[in-house]
Design a protein around this motif. Structure first.
Motif, PDB file in Angstrom:
ATOM      1  N   ALA A 115       0.825  -1.208   0.000  1.00  0.00           N
ATOM      2  CA  ALA A 115       0.000   0.000   0.000  1.00  0.00           C
ATOM      3  C   ALA A 115       0.858   1.257   0.000  1.00  0.00           C
ATOM      4  CB  ALA A 115      -0.935   0.002   1.210  1.00  0.00           C
TER       5      ALA A 115
ATOM      6  N   GLY B 191      -0.581   4.588  -1.422  1.00  0.00           N
ATOM      7  CA  GLY B 191      -1.808   4.551  -0.641  1.00  0.00           C
ATOM      8  C   GLY B 191      -1.787   5.376   0.623  1.00  0.00           C
ATOM      9  N   VAL B 192      -0.612   5.902   0.989  1.00  0.00           N
ATOM     10  CA  VAL B 192      -0.506   6.753   2.178  1.00  0.00           C
ATOM     11  C   VAL B 192       0.117   8.074   1.755  1.00  0.00           C
ATOM     12  CG1 VAL B 192       0.420   6.989   4.503  1.00  0.00           C
ATOM     13  CG2 VAL B 192      -0.200   4.724   3.632  1.00  0.00           C
TER      14      VAL B 192
ATOM     15  N   HIS C  41      -4.442  -2.366   8.086  1.00  0.00           N
ATOM     16  CA  HIS C  41      -5.069  -1.096   7.752  1.00  0.00           C
ATOM     17  C   HIS C  41      -5.017  -0.132   8.932  1.00  0.00           C
ATOM     18  CE1 HIS C  41      -6.308  -2.824   3.959  1.00  0.00           C
ATOM     19  NE2 HIS C  41      -6.578  -3.918   4.655  1.00  0.00           N
TER      20      HIS C  41
ATOM     21  N   LEU D 260      -1.580   1.244   8.476  1.00  0.00           N
ATOM     22  CA  LEU D 260      -1.562   2.269   7.432  1.00  0.00           C
ATOM     23  C   LEU D 260      -2.172   3.577   7.919  1.00  0.00           C
ATOM     24  CD1 LEU D 260      -2.534  -0.023   4.440  1.00  0.00           C
ATOM     25  CD2 LEU D 260      -0.351   1.192   4.716  1.00  0.00           C
TER      26      LEU D 260
ATOM     27  N   ASP E  74       2.504   1.729  -3.401  1.00  0.00           N
ATOM     28  CA  ASP E  74       1.573   2.142  -4.452  1.00  0.00           C
ATOM     29  C   ASP E  74       0.957   3.509  -4.211  1.00  0.00           C
ATOM     30  OD1 ASP E  74       2.102  -0.300  -5.609  1.00  0.00           O
ATOM     31  OD2 ASP E  74       0.291  -1.278  -4.851  1.00  0.00           O
TER      32      ASP E  74
END
Length: 260
Positions: free
Chosen positions: A18, A23-24, A243, A246, A21
């Motif tokens: 994540a 995602g954060v 998650h 994250l 890619d």
């Protein structure tokens, strides 16, 4: 914020992909540190020394032993550390070395449960008089190496719920290192390992992993019930945990407007 992931199993691999890619927002993956024989496909692999040199934040997803072995050198280097394996902090000396020596900062991930902020506020206001947490998981996932083969086999073939152990959070966390990090999180939130009574229940028919937390104190009485789907990759942990990691990384990378 440059991020390295320590451990690339059921939790770490989800976190690493994540972050890689995008995602954060505000976080960039520099690589993963792992002990497996084969490198994870599509992810840059680093030694722990390289991770410490390149990362602003190392996210521990590798288990209590790895945290105990590598955590002190990470914070001593000045690199921040986000801990998932909270149960390792039942070791007072390890907690002190991670929290008090620095210059790297120690951050804790809430993992599979919530309500820790309310428990901490209650403890600060006037203290809590009683805290209990009951964790229920599918029976086979609770088999431990210290168990005799007869007990382990009973868990594998159980047809009804079985209370495996009840005691202070520190004791339960040590006995079930992969399953009772939540008990450690509650103890750290209220600031008292001996006050928190933890119970582990093995239920062969449990569709979800549940944690029921009750607390009584001067601020009021509280009850939280969390029911998580187990991780498909590792039923001993909850699918929501990566998650939660994250979300924690996101708060550290771009904290404006986020809950502290």
């Amino acid at each position: 914020m440059k991020v390295a992931i320590l451990g690339c199993g059921a939790i770490g691999s989800v976190v690493a992909h994540a972050v890689r890619d995008g995602g954060v927002p505000g976080a960039e993956l520099v690589g993963v540190v792992h002990a497996e024989r084969d490198d994870p496909p599509g992810l840059p692999v680093l030694s722990i020394d390289a991770a410490i040199e390149q990362a602003d934040l190392i996210v521990e997803c590798a288990g209590q032993r790895a945290l105990a072995e590598l955590g002190p050198s990470i914070v001593a280097s000045g690199t921040d550390l986000l801990v998932v394996s909270i149960g390792a902090l039942a070791d007072d000396a390890l907690l002190a070395s991670l929290r008090d020596t620095g210059p790297g900062r120690l951050h804790l991930c809430s993992g599979a449960i919530g309500g820790l902020d309310v428990l901490a506020a209650t403890a600060r206001m006037g203290g809590v008089s009683a805290v209990r947490i009951v964790t229920t998981k599918k029976a086979p996932t609770l088999v431990q190496r210290w168990m005799g083969e007869d007990v382990a086999q009973q868990l594998r073939t159980a047809t009804e719920p079985v209370e495996l152990m009840r005691g202070p959070a520190r004791e339960i966390t040590a006995a079930f290192p992969a399953s009772a990090n939540v008990a450690a999180s509650v103890a750290l939130a209220v600031g008292d390992w001996d006050l928190v009574e933890a119970t582990v229940v093995a239920d062969p028919n449990a569709p979800l992993t549940s944690h029921v937390i009750t607390a009584e104190g001067s601020a009021g009485d509280y009850r939280f019930e969390i029911r998580n789907h187990p991780s498909a990759a590792n039923p001993a942990t909850s699918g929501v945990v990566p998650h939660a990691v994250l979300a924690a990384v996101g708060r550290l990378a771009a904290p404006t407007g986020a809950f502290a």
